[in-house]
Design an enzyme around this catalytic site. Structure first.
Site, PDB file in Angstrom:
ATOM      1  N   ASP A  46       4.923   4.803  -9.458  1.00 51.91           N
ATOM      2  CA  ASP A  46       3.545   5.164 -10.165  1.00 51.91           C
ATOM      3  C   ASP A  46       2.599   5.235  -8.798  1.00 51.91           C
ATOM      4  O   ASP A  46       1.713   5.776  -8.978  1.00 51.91           O
ATOM      5  CB  ASP A  46       3.266   3.938 -10.962  1.00 51.91           C
ATOM      6  CG  ASP A  46       3.586   2.527 -10.456  1.00 51.91           C
ATOM      7  OD1 ASP A  46       3.927   2.410  -9.394  1.00 51.91           O
ATOM      8  OD2 ASP A  46       3.244   1.427 -11.226  1.00 51.91           O
ATOM      9  N   GLY A 133      10.298  -9.951 -14.000  1.00 49.33           N
ATOM     10  CA  GLY A 133      10.202  -8.490 -13.544  1.00 49.33           C
ATOM     11  C   GLY A 133       9.689  -7.626 -15.023  1.00 49.33           C
ATOM     12  O   GLY A 133       9.954  -6.608 -15.165  1.00 49.33           O
ATOM     13  N   ASP A 184       2.240  -1.021 -15.460  1.00 51.84           N
ATOM     14  CA  ASP A 184       2.712  -1.966 -16.581  1.00 51.84           C
ATOM     15  C   ASP A 184       1.376  -2.117 -17.369  1.00 51.84           C
ATOM     16  O   ASP A 184       1.321  -2.376 -18.510  1.00 51.84           O
ATOM     17  CB  ASP A 184       2.732  -3.473 -15.568  1.00 51.84           C
ATOM     18  CG  ASP A 184       3.863  -3.444 -14.420  1.00 51.84           C
ATOM     19  OD1 ASP A 184       4.598  -2.433 -14.573  1.00 51.84           O
ATOM     20  OD2 ASP A 184       3.712  -3.927 -13.661  1.00 51.84           O
TER      21      ASP A 184
HETATM   22  C1  GLA Z   1       6.160  -3.441 -10.368  1.00 52.00           C
HETATM   23  C2  GLA Z   1       4.703  -2.960 -10.447  1.00 52.00           C
HETATM   24  C3  GLA Z   1       4.667  -1.260 -10.835  1.00 52.00           C
HETATM   25  C4  GLA Z   1       5.833  -0.813 -10.621  1.00 52.00           C
HETATM   26  C5  GLA Z   1       7.148  -1.351 -10.460  1.00 52.00           C
HETATM   27  C6  GLA Z   1       8.197  -0.476  -9.955  1.00 52.00           C
HETATM   28  O1  GLA Z   1       6.123  -3.851 -11.836  1.00 52.00           O
HETATM   29  O2  GLA Z   1       3.573  -3.572 -11.161  1.00 52.00           O
HETATM   30  O3  GLA Z   1       3.401  -1.022 -10.737  1.00 52.00           O
HETATM   31  O4  GLA Z   1       5.564  -0.123  -9.188  1.00 52.00           O
HETATM   32  O5  GLA Z   1       7.071  -2.561 -10.101  1.00 52.00           O
HETATM   33  O6  GLA Z   1       8.343   0.867 -10.781  1.00 52.00           O
END
Ligand code: GLA
Length: 392
Positions: A46, A133, A184
């Site tokens: 992202d 996560g 997210d």
């Molecule tokens: C976390 C971050 C996202 C993205 C993911 C890895 O979730 O909040 O913005 O970078 O890691 O894909």
């Protein structure tokens, strides 16, 4: 089989409303509800203007909110022992610290965007596992954002939702100090049921990709390794810096505009591997969308495997527990599995035929016990709807 359940929305909302009453001795005006997420593929892409393909979970955070007629803000949580209280004007980069920064930061970002946010009482609770996560922080931000947007009279048009997503990202990066990329918050605000969301961070667009799991007899199984993962501890930021260096070396605005031939010429070995992950991962997202649309689940499984290997070996964001969850799932018959999210702990995601789900869960539990790891937790990622307000 014990899974982390999302709860019944009406019951979760009632619990949050009564939590609000107990905390503040008054009745909430509105409840915002926002889901956590699991990313199917496209990790650490992202912030490289790349592609990713997350799914909204049925597990969500709810924020009960009421206006005040002064400039105070009080924020309490059913999951945190200590509430926060302060003046609206005191909220800003670095303040408050801790969990309340994600909620307070949204108020600050909306005010920075020119919205007339009043003093508020806010009570949050929900079913997104914390530190797994699965974007509990984005769910918290987005639940507050949709509730406050409703209170200040903003209709949830696409343009407004985009603005809310940007405000939530500012809350997380500038107030909470976690330099994350936007996946997210975008999926929490734009997801559709039965779909994954293909997000393009170069074009700033997204589109739903139908995920016909049930007709194919498939489920998405998420395993939380219980290895605490923190995005503000420096490792995530270090990956971001490596990617920026790779783009600078290649003379491109972002790794989205790099190709693998160019990447292989980067002279620094670590930077080369970081860039190789991002560039190959972006192309895997496109391939995964094509495979999903063709219901070619074996190909999805191969792409998951390649993605996991790339994160483990080139991007170096996996850990023994994640590697174990992934390899055990595949050994026990999963169609495919990979770690998901920021890494350094957190969760894995597996595509599993419905009749193998129990066997996969048992195999992972047994392998974790044999290795002396903490007992993992599992949940079913039924692709769910985006954030919204619950009026009653
Ligand atoms: C976390 C971050 C996202 C993205 C993911 C890895 O979730 O909040 O913005 O970078 O890691 O894909």
């Amino acid at each position: 089989m014990a899974f982390v359940e999302p709860g019944v929305t009406a019951e979760v909302v009632d619990a949050v409303r009564s939590g609000f009453r107990n905390a503040f001795g008054r009745v909430a005006d509105v409840v915002g509800r926002a889901p956590g997420r699991v990313n199917l593929i496209g990790e650490h892409t992202d912030y490289n203007a790349g592609l990713c393909l997350p799914v909204a979970l049925p597990h969500a955070t709810c924020a009960a909110v009421a206006r005040r007629d002064d400039d105070r803000v009080r924020i309490a949580s059913g999951q945190e022992p200590r509430p926060w209280e302060g003046d609206l004007g005191s909220i800003g980069p670095g303040h408050p610290a801790g969990w309340a920064s994600y909620a307070a930061g949204v108020l600050w970002a909306l005010r920075e965007g020119g919205h007339d946010v009043p003093g508020l009482d806010i009570y949050v609770d929900g079913t997104v596992p914390l530190g797994a996560g699965l974007s509990s922080s984005a769910a918290l931000e987005c639940s507050v954002a949709v509730a406050v947007a409703h209170l200040v009279g903003l209709e949830p048009t696409d343009a407004v939702l985009r603005e809310l997503a940007a405000a939530c990202v500012r809350a997380e990066t500038e107030v909470a100090g976690a330099p994350t990329g936007g996946m997210d918050q975008t999926v929490s605000l734009f997801a559709r049921p039965h779909c994954a969301l293909l997000i393009d961070f170069d074009e700033h667009t997204s589109r739903s990709v139908e995920l016909d799991l049930a007709p194919a007899g498939l489920s998405l199984l998420v395993t939380d390794t219980r290895v605490a993962h923190a995005l503000s501890d420096g490792s995530y930021a270090a990956r971001r810096t490596d990617c920026e260096q790779a783009a600078a070396w290649l003379g491109v605005a972002s790794l989205r505009h790099a190709d693998l031939d160019g990447v292989e010429r980067i002279d620094d070995e670590r930077i080369r591997r970081r860039a190789r992950h991002v560039v190959s991962e972006i192309s895997r997202v496109g391939l995964a969308v094509a495979a999903i649309e063709a219901a070619d689940w074996a190909q999805v499984g191969r792409l998951f495997e390649q993605s996991h290997a790339s994160m483990r070996d080139d991007f170096e964001i996996s850990c023994p527990e994640l590697d174990t969850a992934v390899s055990t799932a595949v050994d026990a018959g999963a169609v495919g599995a990979r770690m998901t999210g920021g890494g350094f702990g957190g969760s894995s995601v597996a595509v599993v035929t419905e009749e193998r789900v129990d066997a996969v869960v048992r195999a992972i539990d047994a392998r974790f016990a044999a290795q002396g790891f903490r007992s993992p937790r599992h949940l079913r990622a039924v692709p769910s709807a985006a954030a919204g307000v619950v009026l009653r």
